[in-house]
Design a protein around this motif. Structure first.
Motif, mmCIF file in Angstrom:
data_model
loop_
_atom_site.group_PDB
_atom_site.id
_atom_site.type_symbol
_atom_site.label_atom_id
_atom_site.label_comp_id
_atom_site.label_asym_id
_atom_site.label_seq_id
_atom_site.Cartn_x
_atom_site.Cartn_y
_atom_site.Cartn_z
ATOM 1 N N LYS A 149 11.044 -0.426 -6.917
ATOM 2 C CA LYS A 149 10.582 0.968 -6.841
ATOM 3 C C LYS A 149 10.381 1.427 -5.398
ATOM 4 O O LYS A 149 9.938 2.551 -5.163
ATOM 5 C CB LYS A 149 9.274 1.118 -7.622
ATOM 6 N N PHE A 152 5.909 -0.988 -0.770
ATOM 7 C CA PHE A 152 4.591 -0.905 -1.384
ATOM 8 C C PHE A 152 3.513 -1.506 -0.488
ATOM 9 O O PHE A 152 3.784 -2.369 0.344
ATOM 10 C CB PHE A 152 4.580 -1.566 -2.768
ATOM 11 N N LYS A 233 0.670 10.702 -1.097
ATOM 12 C CA LYS A 233 0.544 10.550 -2.549
ATOM 13 C C LYS A 233 1.735 9.831 -3.168
ATOM 14 O O LYS A 233 1.666 9.383 -4.318
ATOM 15 C CB LYS A 233 0.360 11.919 -3.213
ATOM 16 N N ASP A 234 2.839 9.702 -2.441
ATOM 17 C CA ASP A 234 4.008 9.005 -2.971
ATOM 18 C C ASP A 234 3.957 7.505 -2.697
ATOM 19 O O ASP A 234 4.853 6.769 -3.137
ATOM 20 C CB ASP A 234 5.292 9.590 -2.369
ATOM 21 N N GLN A 236 3.331 3.732 -3.021
ATOM 22 C CA GLN A 236 3.117 2.786 -4.103
ATOM 23 C C GLN A 236 2.066 1.769 -3.644
ATOM 24 O O GLN A 236 2.248 1.094 -2.632
ATOM 25 C CB GLN A 236 4.433 2.084 -4.461
ATOM 26 N N ARG A 255 -7.121 7.066 -7.391
ATOM 27 C CA ARG A 255 -5.994 7.445 -8.254
ATOM 28 C C ARG A 255 -5.571 8.898 -8.029
ATOM 29 O O ARG A 255 -4.389 9.224 -8.097
ATOM 30 C CB ARG A 255 -6.360 7.238 -9.723
ATOM 31 N N HIS A 260 0.467 6.575 -7.681
ATOM 32 C CA HIS A 260 1.312 5.411 -7.943
ATOM 33 C C HIS A 260 0.546 4.113 -7.665
ATOM 34 O O HIS A 260 0.990 3.266 -6.884
ATOM 35 C CB HIS A 260 2.591 5.486 -7.115
ATOM 36 N N VAL A 262 -0.855 0.581 -9.082
ATOM 37 C CA VAL A 262 -0.543 -0.378 -10.140
ATOM 38 C C VAL A 262 -1.352 -1.654 -9.927
ATOM 39 O O VAL A 262 -1.827 -1.931 -8.830
ATOM 40 C CB VAL A 262 0.965 -0.719 -10.175
#
Length: 404
Positions: A149, A152, A233-234, A236, A255, A260, A262
């Motif tokens: 993705k 990160f 905000k993009d 990861q 959040r 994004h 996880v």
């Protein structure tokens, strides 16, 4: 755990002794029943180091408790050098044949150790200590899913119940949560009273500790710091931690700013984690693998895991690790949140403050007669990061950071 195991290999090599595969602590507050072989590949550990030290899986029968043998038990003195082990520990083996070190954390000095032993420390850590195939398979799967993705960040968010109880930090907690942490702290004292006899007597002043930079950043504080550092905000973000104290309520601002987010629990199929749950060390091993592989690593508390991850990332080519200066950050955060420091000034100050805290090469700080206050070997194993004459170009002259 990794550092203590590495150090005990070095002690065995220094004293030319046989090392028994270490037993892991199962009596602490965390009560993880994992054995060494549940976390690390035992056969690889033994085989990869056979040229350096003899390692056996268990004591010979004649030295077992079943046959009435009582090993001499002791805790080596913390931050001890080679002379201590050669002059005070080695004679104990002549007398007792077997010595059981019942505490092994930080029992070897950071500095003043001969170069070949320092390099062996790294060989154990970076090559000898492999996780089990089960942990490695799942850890690599986590990394692959994240990398597919894009880049990160691994955020080591140490806002967990045990960390807060241990440190005595309650900033941002409700009165009820603060009382819960106090009760847990007393329970931890009961479980670990031999190690921390001051827990019950000492009145913990949470805000005072926070101002001294001794508390983990809260999720809300971490949110502001990440934004100030330029993450948008993009981005990861992988949360490397156990259960966050206050759960989703305390993660709400994080959040909202970074959708994004996880965790291993949200990435993996529910059927893949049960074998590791209720085994905090095995779950931490998964977070360790992801943190080492991340594009950016950010710990909100500079504890043992953060330090060892930092050192591993240095070994892999000085991968970016942003190490928050919590004491200075608290000052800026309070000024911004009380309206004294505008956002642009706050963000600029945060970026400037961390410009040289990105995991760049530098020499370990040496403080004569104060080994506990020195830079930690496993956070910056400089002897193992470069070879030959170019080493000084990379990390500077060998005595450049010694303090007197």
């Amino acid at each position: 755990m990794r550092a203590a195991i590495c150090d005990m290999v070095i002690v065995a090599r220094l004293l030319n002794l046989t090392l028994v595969v270490p037993e892991l602590d199962k009596t602490s507050f965390w009560a993880d029943p994992s054995d060494f072989g549940d976390i690390f590949d035992v056969s690889h550990f033994i085989d990869s180091l056979r040229d350096e030290v003899r390692i056996i899986k268990r004591l010979p029968k004649k030295f077992s408790r079943k046959y009435g043998f009582q090993a001499f038990r002791m805790s080596p003195v913390s931050w001890s050098n080679e002379k201590y082990y050669l002059e005070q520990i080695l004679p104990l083996f002549s007398k007792h044949k077997v010595v059981h070190f019942n505490r092994t954390d930080t029992r070897l000095a950071n500095n003043g150790i001969q170069l070949d032993l320092q390099k062996l420390r790294c060989r154990v850590n970076f090559q000898g200590l492999k996780f089990t195939p089960e942990i490695e398979t799942l850890g690599y799967k986590l990394v692959r899913i994240l990398q597919d993705k894009g880049p990160f960040v691994a955020l080591h968010l140490r806002y967990e119940m045990d960390m807060l109880a241990f440190s005595g930090c309650t900033h941002g907690c409700t009165v009820e949560e603060a009382e819960e942490l106090k009760r847990l702290r007393l329970a931890m004292f009961e479980a670990e009273m031999y190690a921390y006899p001051w827990w019950r007597e000492k009145e913990i002043m949470s805000e005072e500790r926070r101002q001294q930079g001794l508390c983990p950043l809260t999720p809300e504080e971490a949110t502001l710091v990440l934004q100030a550092l330029g993450f948008d905000k993009d981005t990861q973000i992988y949360i490397a931690s156990g259960e966050i104290f206050g759960s989703e309520r305390r993660l709400a601002s994080l959040r909202a700013a970074f959708p994004h987010i996880v965790k291993k629990e949200t990435i993996l199929d529910p059927a893949e984690l049960p074998q590791f749950q209720n085994h905090s060390s095995q779950m931490a091993a998964l977070d360790f693998m992801v943190s080492v592989a991340s594009n950016t690593f950010i710990p909100t508390y500079y504890g043992n895991m953060a330090k060892v991850v930092e050192g591993h990332r240095r070994y892999l080519g000085f991968k970016r690790s942003i190490l928050p200066d919590r004491k200075k950050l608290v000052e800026l955060l309070d000024l911004h949140q009380n309206g004294t420091l505008p956002w642009n000034d706050f963000a600029l100050a945060v970026r400037q403050m961390h410009d040289k805290r990105m995991g760049q090469p530098f020499r370990r700080r040496i403080i004569p007669d104060k080994p506990k206050e020195e830079d930690y070997f496993y956070a910056n194993p400089e002897e193992c990061l470069c070879e030959g004459t170019k080493c000084e170009d990379l990390v500077g002259p060998s005595n450049s950071s010694t303090l007197h």
